[in-house]
Design a protein around this motif. Structure first.
Motif, PDB file in Angstrom:
ATOM      1  N   HIS A 473      19.544   8.608   9.153  1.00  0.00           N
ATOM      2  CA  HIS A 473      19.387   7.207   8.779  1.00  0.00           C
ATOM      3  C   HIS A 473      17.930   6.764   8.787  1.00  0.00           C
ATOM      4  CE1 HIS A 473      23.741   7.135   9.598  1.00  0.00           C
ATOM      5  NE2 HIS A 473      23.756   6.166   8.715  1.00  0.00           N
ATOM      6  N   LEU A 474      17.010   7.706   8.880  1.00  0.00           N
ATOM      7  CA  LEU A 474      15.590   7.395   8.782  1.00  0.00           C
ATOM      8  C   LEU A 474      15.074   7.802   7.410  1.00  0.00           C
ATOM      9  CD1 LEU A 474      14.243   8.615  12.256  1.00  0.00           C
ATOM     10  CD2 LEU A 474      14.759   6.271  11.556  1.00  0.00           C
ATOM     11  N   GLY A 475      14.170   7.027   6.877  1.00  0.00           N
ATOM     12  CA  GLY A 475      13.576   7.369   5.593  1.00  0.00           C
ATOM     13  C   GLY A 475      12.564   6.326   5.161  1.00  0.00           C
ATOM     14  N   TYR A 476      11.751   6.680   4.188  1.00  0.00           N
ATOM     15  CA  TYR A 476      10.759   5.745   3.659  1.00  0.00           C
ATOM     16  C   TYR A 476      10.493   6.087   2.207  1.00  0.00           C
ATOM     17  CZ  TYR A 476       7.337   9.520   4.198  1.00  0.00           C
ATOM     18  OH  TYR A 476       6.667  10.720   4.086  1.00  0.00           O
ATOM     19  N   TYR A 477       9.981   5.085   1.494  1.00  0.00           N
ATOM     20  CA  TYR A 477       9.673   5.265   0.076  1.00  0.00           C
ATOM     21  C   TYR A 477       8.385   4.513  -0.228  1.00  0.00           C
ATOM     22  CZ  TYR A 477       9.883   4.514  -4.985  1.00  0.00           C
ATOM     23  OH  TYR A 477       9.582   4.440  -6.318  1.00  0.00           O
ATOM     24  N   VAL A 478       7.416   5.200  -0.794  1.00  0.00           N
ATOM     25  CA  VAL A 478       6.133   4.610  -1.162  1.00  0.00           C
ATOM     26  C   VAL A 478       6.161   4.362  -2.669  1.00  0.00           C
ATOM     27  CG1 VAL A 478       3.626   4.873  -1.118  1.00  0.00           C
ATOM     28  CG2 VAL A 478       5.019   5.868   0.708  1.00  0.00           C
ATOM     29  N   GLY A 479       6.446   3.123  -3.072  1.00  0.00           N
ATOM     30  CA  GLY A 479       6.527   2.774  -4.482  1.00  0.00           C
ATOM     31  C   GLY A 479       5.204   2.279  -5.024  1.00  0.00           C
ATOM     32  N   GLU A 480       5.245   1.852  -6.261  1.00  0.00           N
ATOM     33  CA  GLU A 480       4.032   1.352  -6.899  1.00  0.00           C
ATOM     34  C   GLU A 480       3.645  -0.019  -6.366  1.00  0.00           C
ATOM     35  OE1 GLU A 480       1.987   2.852  -8.955  1.00  0.00           O
ATOM     36  OE2 GLU A 480       3.194   4.678  -8.864  1.00  0.00           O
ATOM     37  N   ASP A 481       4.642  -0.861  -6.096  1.00  0.00           N
ATOM     38  CA  ASP A 481       4.372  -2.226  -5.665  1.00  0.00           C
ATOM     39  C   ASP A 481       4.948  -2.545  -4.298  1.00  0.00           C
ATOM     40  OD1 ASP A 481       3.147  -2.939  -8.188  1.00  0.00           O
ATOM     41  OD2 ASP A 481       5.181  -2.930  -9.033  1.00  0.00           O
ATOM     42  N   ILE A 497       8.917  -4.232   1.533  1.00  0.00           N
ATOM     43  CA  ILE A 497       7.699  -4.969   1.853  1.00  0.00           C
ATOM     44  C   ILE A 497       6.743  -4.872   0.668  1.00  0.00           C
ATOM     45  CG2 ILE A 497       5.844  -5.288   3.541  1.00  0.00           C
ATOM     46  CD1 ILE A 497       7.486  -3.497   5.437  1.00  0.00           C
ATOM     47  N   PRO A 498       6.454  -5.974  -0.017  1.00  0.00           N
ATOM     48  CA  PRO A 498       5.412  -5.921  -1.057  1.00  0.00           C
ATOM     49  C   PRO A 498       4.059  -5.585  -0.426  1.00  0.00           C
ATOM     50  CG  PRO A 498       6.755  -7.922  -1.234  1.00  0.00           C
ATOM     51  CD  PRO A 498       7.095  -7.282   0.072  1.00  0.00           C
ATOM     52  N   TYR A 499       3.253  -4.803  -1.129  1.00  0.00           N
ATOM     53  CA  TYR A 499       1.980  -4.374  -0.553  1.00  0.00           C
ATOM     54  C   TYR A 499       1.080  -5.555  -0.204  1.00  0.00           C
ATOM     55  CZ  TYR A 499       2.987   0.501  -1.687  1.00  0.00           C
ATOM     56  OH  TYR A 499       3.549   1.758  -1.723  1.00  0.00           O
ATOM     57  N   TYR A 500       1.124  -6.613  -1.025  1.00  0.00           N
ATOM     58  CA  TYR A 500       0.223  -7.727  -0.766  1.00  0.00           C
ATOM     59  C   TYR A 500       0.618  -8.519   0.472  1.00  0.00           C
ATOM     60  CZ  TYR A 500       3.799 -10.645  -2.997  1.00  0.00           C
ATOM     61  OH  TYR A 500       4.972 -11.281  -3.315  1.00  0.00           O
ATOM     62  N   ARG A 501       1.820  -8.243   1.052  1.00  0.00           N
ATOM     63  CA  ARG A 501       2.247  -8.915   2.273  1.00  0.00           C
ATOM     64  C   ARG A 501       1.882  -8.121   3.535  1.00  0.00           C
ATOM     65  NH1 ARG A 501       2.477 -14.025   1.044  1.00  0.00           N
ATOM     66  NH2 ARG A 501       4.304 -14.668  -0.182  1.00  0.00           N
ATOM     67  N   ILE A 502       1.405  -6.907   3.376  1.00  0.00           N
ATOM     68  CA  ILE A 502       1.089  -6.083   4.536  1.00  0.00           C
ATOM     69  C   ILE A 502      -0.176  -6.605   5.217  1.00  0.00           C
ATOM     70  CG2 ILE A 502       0.398  -3.782   5.306  1.00  0.00           C
ATOM     71  CD1 ILE A 502       2.153  -2.611   3.127  1.00  0.00           C
ATOM     72  N   GLN A 503      -0.095  -6.788   6.523  1.00  0.00           N
ATOM     73  CA  GLN A 503      -1.262  -7.188   7.303  1.00  0.00           C
ATOM     74  C   GLN A 503      -2.005  -5.956   7.841  1.00  0.00           C
ATOM     75  OE1 GLN A 503      -2.210 -10.558   8.032  1.00  0.00           O
ATOM     76  NE2 GLN A 503      -0.717 -11.050   6.438  1.00  0.00           N
ATOM     77  N   THR A 552      -2.535   5.588   1.231  1.00  0.00           N
ATOM     78  CA  THR A 552      -1.950   5.063   0.002  1.00  0.00           C
ATOM     79  C   THR A 552      -1.618   3.585   0.147  1.00  0.00           C
ATOM     80  OG1 THR A 552      -1.016   7.236  -0.509  1.00  0.00           O
ATOM     81  CG2 THR A 552      -0.085   5.338  -1.652  1.00  0.00           C
ATOM     82  N   GLY A 553      -1.052   3.220   1.299  1.00  0.00           N
ATOM     83  CA  GLY A 553      -0.729   1.818   1.517  1.00  0.00           C
ATOM     84  C   GLY A 553      -1.961   0.945   1.509  1.00  0.00           C
ATOM     85  N   ARG A 554      -3.049   1.413   2.103  1.00  0.00           N
ATOM     86  CA  ARG A 554      -4.288   0.623   2.124  1.00  0.00           C
ATOM     87  C   ARG A 554      -4.843   0.442   0.712  1.00  0.00           C
ATOM     88  NH1 ARG A 554      -6.595   3.299   5.655  1.00  0.00           N
ATOM     89  NH2 ARG A 554      -7.839   4.710   4.352  1.00  0.00           N
ATOM     90  N   LYS A 555      -4.828   1.517  -0.087  1.00  0.00           N
ATOM     91  CA  LYS A 555      -5.353   1.419  -1.460  1.00  0.00           C
ATOM     92  C   LYS A 555      -4.493   0.484  -2.309  1.00  0.00           C
ATOM     93  CE  LYS A 555      -7.329   6.098  -1.443  1.00  0.00           C
ATOM     94  NZ  LYS A 555      -7.235   7.465  -2.018  1.00  0.00           N
ATOM     95  N   ARG A 556      -3.164   0.630  -2.215  1.00  0.00           N
ATOM     96  CA  ARG A 556      -2.302  -0.203  -3.038  1.00  0.00           C
ATOM     97  C   ARG A 556      -2.295  -1.651  -2.557  1.00  0.00           C
ATOM     98  NH1 ARG A 556       2.655   4.045  -4.482  1.00  0.00           N
ATOM     99  NH2 ARG A 556       1.274   5.531  -5.546  1.00  0.00           N
ATOM    100  N   LEU A 557      -2.560  -1.868  -1.284  1.00  0.00           N
ATOM    101  CA  LEU A 557      -2.714  -3.233  -0.784  1.00  0.00           C
ATOM    102  C   LEU A 557      -3.895  -3.903  -1.469  1.00  0.00           C
ATOM    103  CD1 LEU A 557      -2.388  -5.645   1.124  1.00  0.00           C
ATOM    104  CD2 LEU A 557      -3.652  -4.333   2.856  1.00  0.00           C
ATOM    105  N   GLN A 558      -5.041  -3.225  -1.498  1.00  0.00           N
ATOM    106  CA  GLN A 558      -6.222  -3.795  -2.153  1.00  0.00           C
ATOM    107  C   GLN A 558      -5.981  -3.996  -3.651  1.00  0.00           C
ATOM    108  OE1 GLN A 558      -8.723  -4.900  -0.393  1.00  0.00           O
ATOM    109  NE2 GLN A 558      -7.740  -4.141   1.476  1.00  0.00           N
ATOM    110  N   THR A 559      -5.312  -3.041  -4.278  1.00  0.00           N
ATOM    111  CA  THR A 559      -5.009  -3.187  -5.711  1.00  0.00           C
ATOM    112  C   THR A 559      -4.095  -4.380  -5.953  1.00  0.00           C
ATOM    113  OG1 THR A 559      -5.227  -0.795  -6.032  1.00  0.00           O
ATOM    114  CG2 THR A 559      -4.030  -2.028  -7.720  1.00  0.00           C
TER     115      THR A 559
END
Length: 579
Positions: A473-481, A497-503, A552-559
């Protein structure tokens, strides 16, 4: 400035009267035991004095409490001796919650709570106003909040247009100076803001509009000629079958706390009832008379009765809390109503939504159902004090997934599971827990007449399935947005979680994880967390994968932030049209 309903004076008089009566009584008894000149026999005199003084203070508090709606802020002034004045900007207001208990509904009163994004506490509470005044405040504040949001978006569009024009002008030749001046002059002219029109002046006379009635009211579909603000549209209603399923397949920890409270205040009666219930099964005839076996039976029967009673209380509470749950939209806000005995209504600004979570326990998953929850800035999904943050308490799983996809625009996730090293870690972890249980059973047999401690070793049978269920029951997905995180068996949660909402995205490694080359990623947003609800976490992935997701999360957050800054609409990344 306006005052509260006149009945608020009586409510405050009773509240402070009994509070000061209790304080005067306790203070007299305490001081009487310390200082000789003070006698505890003064209590019959001190108590009425405290009651009268407290009632007078409550009435004075009522007359000193004022509130009002201004073009830019909601103002509240309160305090008898020390005055406190608050100006709450509309752009900070997250929710205007209207709450009515049984007595309040009979008297036509309501409590209005102003919630902001700064934390989990209420910024201002109006106890009490009339139902019509509560509706007027809720509508006008919501309308002005939407106007502020529209003006901010309009300024963003003008700034983006001005920046584009300036770049074009800078590239032109010097012989177009006059045209550039004219273009700049045109850009400096004010642009009418959304929601601000000479033909639609602010309505401050208490007139309600299409946004003020229940979700299913006809006014939700046809706005009156004098109405301002967004029209309310029906999105979802919890049907009777879904309400019953939700009530019987959920458990509220508050029910167990309420049961413990009842046991504390009626201990003798509760013990007598438990002894009577255990007697037919071989329990002791009286609490002080019995054998170890009869006391064991009493313990088992008491635990079973406690669990059943807590479950029944949970069913009743959930049914009453989510009775007639309805969700709608008004402009950029979710608006909801719920409650049987105590009625709630409020809004969830979509631009404040930090993440969306699909949750379901094993029984709900077995029946093919799930719930949809949203987390907003400053509040978690179970923040009942500020109104439920549930968008869909329970519906068919396929329907909830469609809601989520439409609401967030998330791609169909293809989850990645942790490495098998994590499964071995869970096997060892649960084996240690089972060993502790057996050791505890052995210790109990040493100090009691109980025997056969080795029967407790049956818990080792549950170790492999427990470890496997946690792992799958564990898993993750790194999408485009979006970043999607899945975890939990007893309460499976899939959070989008939208990337622009990540703190922040932080990597955490325990001693055991470092030895196995594993790491966990904690994804924080602006929503608050409670003791029972931690931030979405990607558990036990390879260190290299954790670093890759982190980067990847940091880059897509800035994008994502740059794309939102360049967007013409400047609007929220989520939509309220999910049906």
């Amino acid at each position: 400035m306006n005052r509260l309903h006149p009945l608020s004076a009586a409510a405050y008089a009773l509240q402070y009267g009994f509070l000061w009566l209790s304080a005067a009584t306790i203070l007299t008894l305490v001081l009487g035991g310390i200082f000789g000149p003070i006698d505890s026999a003064w209590v019959p005199i001190a108590a009425p004095v405290g009651l009268v003084a407290g009632a007078a203070y409550g009435i004075a508090y009522f007359y000193r409490f004022e509130y009002g709606i201004t073009p830019d802020t909601f103002d509240v002034s309160s305090g008898v001796f020390a005055r406190r004045s608050r100006e709450i900007p509309y752009e900070r207001i997250q929710n205007v919650d209207v709450r009515q208990g049984v007595v309040q509904r009979l008297l036509g009163l309501a409590v209005v709570s102003i919630e902001t994004a700064g934390g989990g506490s209420t910024e201002a509470a109006l106890n009490f106003v009339s139902e019509s005044e509560a509706t007027r405040l809720q509508h006008q504040i919501r309308t002005r909040t939407a106007d502020v949001r529209d003006r901010r978006h309009e300024r963003g569009r003008r700034d983006a247009s001005a920046t584009t024009d300036e770049r074009t002008i800078d590239e032109a030749s010097s012989d177009t100076e006059t045209e550039r001046t004219n273009a700049t002059t045109d850009l400096d002219e004010p642009v009418p803001d959304a929601g601000e029109s000479a033909a639609e002046p602010d309505s401050t006379d208490g007139t309600t509009t299409s946004d003020s009635g229940p979700v299913s009211d006809s006014r939700d579909r046809v706005a009156g000629p004098d109405s301002r603000g967004p029209r309310r549209q029906h999105l979802f209603a919890l049907e009777a079958r879904e309400l019953l399923l939700y009530s019987f397949t959920s458990f509220r920890p508050a029910a167990a706390a309420a049961l413990l409270g009842l046991f504390f205040f009626a201990t003798d009666l509760a013990i007598s009832l438990l002894v009577s219930a255990a007697r037919p099964f071989g329990g002791p005839a009286n609490l002080g008379e019995g054998s170890p076996t009869s006391y064991g039976i009493l313990t088992v029967v008491s635990v079973v009765n406690g669990v059943v009673t807590a479950y029944v209380l949970s069913v009743v509470y959930t049914f009453a809390a989510y009775y007639d749950f309805r969700l709608g939209r008004a402009g950029g806000d979710f608006v909801y109503e719920r409650g049987l005995l105590q009625r709630y209504s409020g809004s969830i600004p979509v631009e404040k939504v930090q993440s969306v979570t699909v949750s379901a326990n094993p029984l709900q998953r077995l029946l093919g159902y799930a719930g949809l929850w949203v987390e907003t800035a400053g509040y978690g999904p179970d923040s009942d004090s500020g109104g439920s943050q549930s968008a869909v308490p329970l519906a068919e799983r396929g329907r909830v997934h469609r809601f989520t996809e439409t609401l967030t625009g998330v791609e169909s996730p293809r989850f990645r599971s942790p490495p098998t090293t994590a499964l071995r870690r869970y096997l060892v972890r649960y084996a240690i827990v089972a060993t502790v249980v057996v050791a505890a059973a052995f210790a109990v047999t040493r100090v009691t007449v109980l025997e056969r401690w080795y029967v407790a070793a049956v818990v080792f049978v549950a170790v492999p399935p427990a470890a496997y269920l946690k792992y799958v029951h564990l898993g993750y997905y790194v999408g485009e947005d979006h970043l999607v995180v899945r975890r939990g068996f007893w309460k499976q949660r899939t959070t989008v979680i939208p990337y622009y909402r990540i703190q922040t995205v932080s990597t955490r490694r325990s001693i055991f994880q470092r030895r196995l080359g594993l790491a966990s990623l904690v994804v924080d947003t602006a929503s608050s967390r409670s003791f029972s609800r931690a931030s979405p976490t990607i558990y036990d992935v390879n260190l290299e994968d954790a670093r890759d997701v982190h980067g990847t999360g940091r880059k897509r957050l800035q994008t994502a932030l740059r794309e939102r800054a360049r967007a013409d609409d400047g609007g929220p990344g989520l939509t309220v049209d999910f049906t």
